[in-house]
Design a protein around this motif. Structure first.
Motif, mmCIF file in Angstrom:
data_model
loop_
_atom_site.group_PDB
_atom_site.id
_atom_site.type_symbol
_atom_site.label_atom_id
_atom_site.label_comp_id
_atom_site.label_asym_id
_atom_site.label_seq_id
_atom_site.Cartn_x
_atom_site.Cartn_y
_atom_site.Cartn_z
ATOM 1 N N ILE A 15 0.864 -1.189 0.000
ATOM 2 C CA ILE A 15 0.000 0.000 0.000
ATOM 3 C C ILE A 15 0.893 1.229 0.000
ATOM 4 N N VAL A 17 3.203 3.444 -3.169
ATOM 5 C CA VAL A 17 4.393 3.131 -3.959
ATOM 6 C C VAL A 17 5.316 4.345 -4.016
ATOM 7 N N GLY A 18 5.592 4.937 -2.853
ATOM 8 C CA GLY A 18 6.544 6.048 -2.798
ATOM 9 C C GLY A 18 7.930 5.517 -2.475
ATOM 10 N N TRP A 19 8.742 6.351 -1.824
ATOM 11 C CA TRP A 19 10.114 5.955 -1.465
ATOM 12 C C TRP A 19 10.114 4.633 -0.687
ATOM 13 N N MET A 20 9.320 4.612 0.389
ATOM 14 C CA MET A 20 9.346 3.410 1.231
ATOM 15 C C MET A 20 8.699 2.210 0.544
ATOM 16 N N GLY A 21 7.625 2.438 -0.208
ATOM 17 C CA GLY A 21 6.977 1.313 -0.894
ATOM 18 C C GLY A 21 7.921 0.643 -1.877
ATOM 19 N N ALA A 48 -1.235 -0.870 -4.244
ATOM 20 C CA ALA A 48 -2.277 0.168 -4.306
ATOM 21 C C ALA A 48 -1.631 1.538 -4.163
ATOM 22 N N VAL A 50 -3.033 5.852 -4.870
ATOM 23 C CA VAL A 50 -4.021 6.750 -5.476
ATOM 24 C C VAL A 50 -3.447 7.418 -6.723
ATOM 25 N N TYR A 71 -6.777 0.810 -1.561
ATOM 26 C CA TYR A 71 -6.003 -0.184 -0.793
ATOM 27 C C TYR A 71 -6.861 -1.319 -0.234
ATOM 28 N N CYS A 86 2.976 1.624 3.514
ATOM 29 C CA CYS A 86 3.987 2.680 3.298
ATOM 30 C C CYS A 86 3.335 3.997 2.912
ATOM 31 N N LEU A 91 -2.601 7.976 7.341
ATOM 32 C CA LEU A 91 -3.355 6.784 6.939
ATOM 33 C C LEU A 91 -2.895 5.520 7.654
ATOM 34 N N HIS A 92 -1.781 5.606 8.377
ATOM 35 C CA HIS A 92 -1.192 4.385 8.940
ATOM 36 C C HIS A 92 -2.152 3.624 9.848
ATOM 37 N N ASN A 138 14.244 0.672 10.903
ATOM 38 C CA ASN A 138 15.339 0.007 10.195
ATOM 39 C C ASN A 138 16.723 0.197 10.815
ATOM 40 N N TYR A 139 16.899 1.287 11.584
ATOM 41 C CA TYR A 139 18.262 1.565 12.068
ATOM 42 C C TYR A 139 18.732 0.540 13.102
ATOM 43 N N ASP A 195 8.599 11.997 13.496
ATOM 44 C CA ASP A 195 9.336 11.707 12.265
ATOM 45 C C ASP A 195 10.727 11.134 12.541
HETATM 46 N N1 LIG Z 1 11.876 3.940 7.987
HETATM 47 C C1 LIG Z 1 12.400 5.020 7.458
HETATM 48 O O1 LIG Z 1 13.600 5.272 7.602
HETATM 49 C C2 LIG Z 1 11.521 5.943 6.659
HETATM 50 C C3 LIG Z 1 12.105 6.806 5.709
HETATM 51 C C4 LIG Z 1 11.237 7.616 4.965
HETATM 52 C C5 LIG Z 1 9.856 7.589 5.179
HETATM 53 N N2 LIG Z 1 9.349 6.756 6.138
HETATM 54 C C6 LIG Z 1 7.889 6.705 6.389
HETATM 55 O O2 LIG Z 1 7.271 6.049 5.289
HETATM 56 C C7 LIG Z 1 6.000 6.623 5.028
HETATM 57 C C8 LIG Z 1 5.922 6.967 3.541
HETATM 58 O O3 LIG Z 1 6.937 7.907 3.269
HETATM 59 P P1 LIG Z 1 7.550 8.046 1.794
HETATM 60 O O4 LIG Z 1 8.763 8.886 1.944
HETATM 61 O O5 LIG Z 1 7.625 6.734 1.119
HETATM 62 O O6 LIG Z 1 6.378 8.922 1.113
HETATM 63 P P2 LIG Z 1 6.196 9.259 -0.417
HETATM 64 O O7 LIG Z 1 5.589 10.624 -0.462
HETATM 65 O O8 LIG Z 1 7.428 8.961 -1.219
HETATM 66 O O9 LIG Z 1 5.072 8.204 -0.904
HETATM 67 C C9 LIG Z 1 3.786 8.200 -0.386
HETATM 68 C C10 LIG Z 1 2.892 7.481 -1.389
HETATM 69 O O10 LIG Z 1 1.594 7.303 -0.800
HETATM 70 C C11 LIG Z 1 0.643 7.429 -1.829
HETATM 71 N N3 LIG Z 1 -0.693 7.628 -1.235
HETATM 72 C C12 LIG Z 1 -1.224 8.771 -0.746
HETATM 73 N N4 LIG Z 1 -2.491 8.546 -0.345
HETATM 74 C C13 LIG Z 1 -2.756 7.222 -0.563
HETATM 75 C C14 LIG Z 1 -3.884 6.371 -0.353
HETATM 76 N N5 LIG Z 1 -5.039 6.841 0.159
HETATM 77 N N6 LIG Z 1 -3.789 5.074 -0.722
HETATM 78 C C15 LIG Z 1 -2.645 4.582 -1.249
HETATM 79 N N7 LIG Z 1 -1.545 5.344 -1.485
HETATM 80 C C16 LIG Z 1 -1.604 6.653 -1.135
HETATM 81 C C17 LIG Z 1 1.176 8.592 -2.646
HETATM 82 O O11 LIG Z 1 0.587 8.636 -3.946
HETATM 83 C C18 LIG Z 1 2.668 8.242 -2.705
HETATM 84 O O12 LIG Z 1 2.966 7.392 -3.799
HETATM 85 C C19 LIG Z 1 5.857 7.826 5.964
HETATM 86 O O13 LIG Z 1 5.000 7.489 7.017
HETATM 87 C C20 LIG Z 1 7.261 8.082 6.487
HETATM 88 O O14 LIG Z 1 7.276 8.543 7.832
HETATM 89 C C21 LIG Z 1 10.149 5.926 6.859
#
Ligand SMILES: NC(=O)c1ccc[n+]([C@@H]2O[C@H](COP(=O)([O-])OP(=O)(O)OC[C@H]3O[C@@H](n4cnc5c(N)ncnc54)[C@H](O)[C@@H]3O)[C@@H](O)[C@H]2O)c1
Length: 407
Positions: A15, A17-21, A48, A50, A71, A86, A91-92, A138-139, A195
């Protein structure tokens, strides 16, 4: 980790597909190559997002069989055995609770909730459903951190007296950056506490044991930002609703391996200069260690206080550091950030398939969230706050050694 587990195919749902996905997906793909003895073979079933660009990336680049906008479809898909959550912070909790109700084990990014009570709601749902959880802390998987934990645990550092930790990022230091979701309470909850400080608190719990009481103070220095260009308020300045900087003094709980120790933890999202300065220093009566994220593969160790080799010695990660040799056969050849997520994926799926549970889980998330919520309360009241003992599932608590002795 367990060896020679029978081969298991695990259907993965993603759920967001950003950085973490994307990183979770790469980790699932790496897992069978790095941990072949687990016999776990993740299959990327459905993603999934949006955003159409996210869905296209999921199918065309990452290799998911399908991608959808909602999702709920991923949670209802019978071929999905586990879910990575992710999405943005707000939304978590909603998705975590829905995943638990759907009976899907989930790996969720931090912060799990916008504060302790939302995190506890996810915990209640996961407990009721009995699903395995894993948190994006992850750290704690850094081999140098695992080595530091061993040195704390086996008494090499003596009695821990004090610690110092900091997580300084500059990603919000430009005042012209717009008011994205992370600056708005409704969407993010706290600011740098949730954060960055959440990672640091989890690391401290993992390496040293539960924090017992805290006092904290916070500050917001970039107090307003331009509204997002596509929002109805575009062209105006809007208030930043949460903290840029937080600092706390901590005392460890009596159950902690570091019982009696004191410390300070700081986090900033507006530091000019630091990129991702994440470090921890641990001082004991017999020795000290210190680690910096920007030098992931090194641990500085000082053992003893006399003789020609006193002072810090730089140990470069090698086969003596847990998990390092899986990634690199040669010391001095660096592991990277992505590798930490591969370790996390392995711990998650090992627990899902009935193996040893060394994963961080929802109880660890609650333990961290309670410290952060107490920090917000303390910053408002100016008081010390005693936390109820929440050790998390994998906090470094005092336990019997294999020789049956209390440390
Ligand atoms: N563990 C770590 O070190 C670490 C590092 C960066 C981010 N994070 C966490 O990961 C989470 C995501 O961060 P990111 O940097 O990947 O964000 P991001 O902005 O790169 O990606 C977020 C994605 O969520 C999608 N999205 C938004 N609303 C949605 C919905 N209703 N259904 C499905 N998808 C939806 C967006 O289109 C986008 O693709 C955050 O909570 C952040 O705190 C953790």
């Amino acid at each position: 980790m367990a060896e020679n587990t029978p081969a298991k195919s695990i259907g993965v749902g993603l759920i967001s597909v950003g950085w973490m996905g994307r990183l979770h997906s790469r980790a699932y793909n790496s897992l069978p190559l790095i941990y072949p003895e687990l016999g776990i073979h993740p299959t990327l079933v459905q993603a999934a997002d949006v955003a159409e660009a996210g869905r296209t990336y999921a199918t065309d680049v990452l290799g998911y069989a399908s991608a959808v906008a909602d999702y709920h479809e991923v949670l209802a898909n019978p071929e999905v055995d586990v879910v990575s959550i992710c999405a943005p912070n707000f939304l978590h909790a909603e998705i975590g609770i829905a995943a638990a109700k759907a009976g899907k084990p989930f790996w969720i990014e931090k912060p799990v909730g916008r504060g302790a009570s939302e995190t506890e709601a996810v915990e209640a749902a996961a407990d009721e459903a009995g699903v395995v959880t894993c948190i994006g802390f992850n750290y704690r998987h850094v081999p140098a951190i695992q080595r530091a934990r061993e040195l704390v645990l086996n008494g090499s550092l003596g009695q821990i007296t004090n610690i110092r930790g900091r997580f300084f990022g500059g990603f919000s230091s430009n005042p012209n950056d717009p008011l994205a979701w992370r600056f708005v309470r409704e969407y993010s909850g706290s600011g740098v506490l949730g954060d960055l400080m959440g990672h640091l608190v989890d690391l401290v719990h993992y390496v040293l044991g539960p924090i017992g009481s805290i006092t904290a103070t916070t500050g917001t220095y970039i107090t307003e930002r331009p509204a997002l260009p596509h929002s109805p308020q575009a062209g105006t300045m809007l208030p930043v609703e949460n903290e840029d900087y937080a600092t706390m003094l901590v005392k460890f709980d009596d159950s902690a391996v570091a019982a009696g120790a004191l410390g300070s933890l700081e986090a900033s999202r507006i530091a000019v200069g630091p990129r991702s300065e994440y470090g921890i220093e641990i001082f004991g009566t017999k020795g000290s260690v210190r680690w910096e994220f920007e030098r992931l593969n090194e641990l500085e160790i000082a053992l003893g206080n006399e003789g020609p080799n006193t002072g810090y010695i730089r140990a470069v990660a090698d086969a003596y550091f847990p998990d390092f040799a899986r990634f690199q056969p040669s010391s001095g050849t660096s592991m990277g950030y992505d590798d930490l997520k591969t370790i996390e994926a392995a711990k998650f799926l090992l627990a899902v398939t009935g193996g040893e549970a060394t994963n961080s889980n929802i109880h660890d998330a609650v333990a961290s969230a309670r410290v952060l919520t107490a920090a917000e309360e303390s910053a408002a009241s100016g008081s010390w706050i005693d936390l109820p003992l929440v050790a998390g599932a994998t906090a470094n608590t005092r336990t019997l050694t294999t020789e049956g002795q209390k440390r």
